[in-house]
Design a protein around this motif. Structure first.
Motif, PDB file in Angstrom:
ATOM      1  N   ALA A 117       8.680  13.961   4.351  1.00 31.55           N
ATOM      2  CA  ALA A 117       9.711  13.074   4.880  1.00 31.55           C
ATOM      3  C   ALA A 117       9.964  11.899   3.949  1.00 31.55           C
ATOM      4  N   ALA A 118       8.937  11.098   3.661  1.00 28.84           N
ATOM      5  CA  ALA A 118       9.141   9.888   2.862  1.00 28.84           C
ATOM      6  C   ALA A 118       7.872   9.549   2.089  1.00 28.84           C
ATOM      7  N   ARG A 119       8.087   8.903   0.925  1.00 30.15           N
ATOM      8  CA  ARG A 119       6.966   8.352   0.164  1.00 30.15           C
ATOM      9  C   ARG A 119       7.437   7.072  -0.494  1.00 30.15           C
ATOM     10  N   HIS A 120       6.686   5.999  -0.289  1.00 27.61           N
ATOM     11  CA  HIS A 120       6.995   4.701  -0.878  1.00 27.61           C
ATOM     12  C   HIS A 120       5.834   3.754  -0.597  1.00 27.61           C
ATOM     13  N   TYR A 121       6.044   2.465  -0.709  1.00 27.07           N
ATOM     14  CA  TYR A 121       5.043   1.457  -0.362  1.00 27.07           C
ATOM     15  C   TYR A 121       5.460   0.729   0.915  1.00 27.07           C
TER      16      TYR A 121
ATOM     17  N   THR B 272       9.817  -2.185   2.575  1.00 28.58           N
ATOM     18  CA  THR B 272       9.411  -1.104   1.682  1.00 28.58           C
ATOM     19  C   THR B 272       9.714  -1.482   0.230  1.00 28.58           C
ATOM     20  N   ARG B 273       8.991  -0.838  -0.666  1.00 27.89           N
ATOM     21  CA  ARG B 273       9.358  -0.823  -2.073  1.00 27.89           C
ATOM     22  C   ARG B 273       9.026   0.577  -2.588  1.00 27.89           C
ATOM     23  N   TYR B 274       9.565   0.923  -3.779  1.00 28.09           N
ATOM     24  CA  TYR B 274       9.461   2.277  -4.285  1.00 28.09           C
ATOM     25  C   TYR B 274       8.812   2.289  -5.662  1.00 28.09           C
ATOM     26  N   GLY B 275       7.963   3.298  -5.874  1.00 26.90           N
ATOM     27  CA  GLY B 275       7.435   3.578  -7.194  1.00 26.90           C
ATOM     28  C   GLY B 275       8.198   4.731  -7.823  1.00 26.90           C
TER      29      GLY B 275
ATOM     30  N   GLY C  74       9.940  -1.183  -7.343  1.00 28.43           N
ATOM     31  CA  GLY C  74      11.155  -1.949  -7.077  1.00 28.43           C
ATOM     32  C   GLY C  74      11.872  -1.433  -5.851  1.00 28.43           C
ATOM     33  N   ARG C  75      13.174  -1.721  -5.779  1.00 28.38           N
ATOM     34  CA  ARG C  75      14.004  -1.395  -4.617  1.00 28.38           C
ATOM     35  C   ARG C  75      13.395  -2.001  -3.344  1.00 28.38           C
ATOM     36  N   TYR C  76      13.086  -3.270  -3.389  1.00 26.00           N
ATOM     37  CA  TYR C  76      12.528  -3.972  -2.237  1.00 26.00           C
ATOM     38  C   TYR C  76      13.577  -4.016  -1.124  1.00 26.00           C
ATOM     39  N   THR C  77      13.173  -3.563   0.059  1.00 28.09           N
ATOM     40  CA  THR C  77      14.123  -3.347   1.149  1.00 28.09           C
ATOM     41  C   THR C  77      13.501  -3.745   2.480  1.00 28.09           C
ATOM     42  N   ALA C  78      14.312  -4.326   3.346  1.00 29.12           N
ATOM     43  CA  ALA C  78      13.946  -4.486   4.753  1.00 29.12           C
ATOM     44  C   ALA C  78      14.730  -3.457   5.546  1.00 29.12           C
ATOM     45  N   ASN C  79      14.017  -2.536   6.189  1.00 31.56           N
ATOM     46  CA  ASN C  79      14.637  -1.440   6.929  1.00 31.56           C
ATOM     47  C   ASN C  79      14.599  -1.732   8.431  1.00 31.56           C
ATOM     48  N   LEU C  80      15.735  -1.573   9.104  1.00 30.60           N
ATOM     49  CA  LEU C  80      15.834  -1.829  10.528  1.00 30.60           C
ATOM     50  C   LEU C  80      16.334  -0.587  11.263  1.00 30.60           C
ATOM     51  N   GLN C  81      15.801  -0.371  12.441  1.00 32.48           N
ATOM     52  CA  GLN C  81      16.305   0.644  13.350  1.00 32.48           C
ATOM     53  C   GLN C  81      16.651  -0.077  14.655  1.00 32.48           C
ATOM     54  N   ILE C  82      17.913  -0.067  15.036  1.00 30.60           N
ATOM     55  CA  ILE C  82      18.423  -0.857  16.144  1.00 30.60           C
ATOM     56  C   ILE C  82      18.796   0.075  17.287  1.00 30.60           C
ATOM     57  N   HIS C  83      18.378  -0.290  18.508  1.00 33.30           N
ATOM     58  CA  HIS C  83      18.510   0.595  19.653  1.00 33.30           C
ATOM     59  C   HIS C  83      19.382  -0.008  20.739  1.00 33.30           C
ATOM     60  N   ARG C  84      20.108   0.871  21.422  1.00 36.38           N
ATOM     61  CA  ARG C  84      20.865   0.455  22.593  1.00 36.38           C
ATOM     62  C   ARG C  84      19.925   0.136  23.747  1.00 36.38           C
ATOM     63  N   GLU C  85      20.370  -0.756  24.601  1.00 41.54           N
ATOM     64  CA  GLU C  85      19.591  -1.117  25.782  1.00 41.54           C
ATOM     65  C   GLU C  85      19.704  -0.030  26.826  1.00 41.54           C
TER      66      GLU C  85
ATOM     67  N   VAL D 142       0.849  -1.195   0.000  1.00 45.28           N
ATOM     68  CA  VAL D 142       0.000   0.000   0.000  1.00 45.28           C
ATOM     69  C   VAL D 142       0.882   1.241   0.000  1.00 45.28           C
ATOM     70  N   ARG D 143       0.346   2.322  -0.507  1.00 45.06           N
ATOM     71  CA  ARG D 143       1.088   3.574  -0.570  1.00 45.06           C
ATOM     72  C   ARG D 143       1.206   4.201   0.812  1.00 45.06           C
ATOM     73  N   TYR D 144       2.361   4.838   1.042  1.00 43.20           N
ATOM     74  CA  TYR D 144       2.622   5.469   2.320  1.00 43.20           C
ATOM     75  C   TYR D 144       3.345   6.786   2.072  1.00 43.20           C
ATOM     76  N   ALA D 145       2.897   7.835   2.749  1.00 44.41           N
ATOM     77  CA  ALA D 145       3.558   9.146   2.670  1.00 44.41           C
ATOM     78  C   ALA D 145       3.584   9.742   4.064  1.00 44.41           C
ATOM     79  N   SER D 146       4.687  10.399   4.407  1.00 43.48           N
ATOM     80  CA  SER D 146       4.810  10.993   5.741  1.00 43.48           C
ATOM     81  C   SER D 146       5.467  12.360   5.647  1.00 43.48           C
ATOM     82  N   VAL D 147       5.199  13.180   6.667  1.00 44.84           N
ATOM     83  CA  VAL D 147       5.794  14.509   6.774  1.00 44.84           C
ATOM     84  C   VAL D 147       6.348  14.666   8.187  1.00 44.84           C
ATOM     85  N   TYR D 148       7.286  15.603   8.324  1.00 47.78           N
ATOM     86  CA  TYR D 148       7.885  15.853   9.626  1.00 47.78           C
ATOM     87  C   TYR D 148       6.996  16.758  10.474  1.00 47.78           C
TER      88      TYR D 148
END
Length: 246
Positions: free
Chosen positions: A95-99, A155-158, A234-245, A68-74
């Protein structure tokens, strides 16, 4: 996730998914030195996953019907909110636009998804997102104890989709990382990752299939994704954000 030598049980699990060269102690030590020195751009590891696993994962992402389409702003410096896509192009704080995949649960449980695709997606999520073994490897790179769960999205991108410059300086965040999983990606399709150091030096990363890119989180640095120019998503991606304990 505590720092230290990986246990035999973690090594055994990680070997099922990751190219063995990235488990060698000297390689892990060199990656830790890269992260600790606090300079330079992202670090990309080509052929990171086992070839058969990466290919199966790329095939599954291409076939899924739940994009599904996704768009965000700051809102402020780092906080974002989702907005209707028609509001995004002209918004001053985009901020971002993609699927995205929504709902994620359907991707791993729906009978509309072939069993082989559900299986490889479940395996990836258990390995990277919910289990301790991959994070044990990452903890050795970061050199710090990590939260046992990661923030995650596929994510993927149009055509024209992109992410604007940002810094990810969120309390506790240690590292951003991308698995690039588009086994049909070509360099002419754009969507490259850019990283700008505090001194203005730029680094650019191609989202090549089955590469794993670690993006450092540092004061004064920014990163972004340039517009994707492919005619098909395309540009199929798995995005990770990793945090300190904490």
């Amino acid at each position: 996730m505590k720092v230290g030598a990986m246990s035999e049980s973690s090594l055994r699990i990680v070997r099922r998914f990751v190219n063995p060269e990235y488990l060698e102690p000297e390689v892990r030590a060199e990656l830790h030195t890269w992260h600790k020195q606090g300079t330079g751009g992202p670090r990309t590891l080509p052929g990171f996953l086992r070839d058969d696993f990466a290919t199966a994962l790329g095939d599954a992402l291409h076939a899924l019907p739940y994009w599904v389409r996704y768009a965000s702003v700051y809102e402020g410096d780092v906080r974002t909110r989702e907005v209707p896509e028609e509001e995004w192009d002209g918004h001053p704080d985009k901020a971002a636009r993609h699927y995205l995949i929504r709902p994620m649960l359907a991707a791993v449980e729906s009978p509309d998804v072939p069993e082989e695709h559900r299986t490889v997606l479940r395996q990836f999520l258990a390995f990277v997102v919910t289990g301790p073994h991959f994070l044990s490897w990452v903890a050795g790179v970061v050199g710090d104890s990590l939260e046992p769960r990661t923030s995650f999205e596929f994510t993927r991108y149009g055509t024209g989709d992109h992410i604007t410059p940002h810094h990810d300086l969120i309390p506790g965040r240690a590292l951003a990382a991308n698995f690039y999983l588009d086994n049909r990606y070509t360099a002419s399709a754009g969507g490259r990752l850019w990283f700008r150091e505090a001194d203005g030096r730029d680094h650019v990363t191609e989202p090549e299939f089955n590469s794993f890119t670690m993006i450092p989180i540092r004061d004064g640095c920014r990163h972004w994704v340039e517009p994707y120019t492919g005619s098909e998503p395309g540009r199929y991606t798995a995005n990770l954000q990793i945090h300190r304990e904490y």
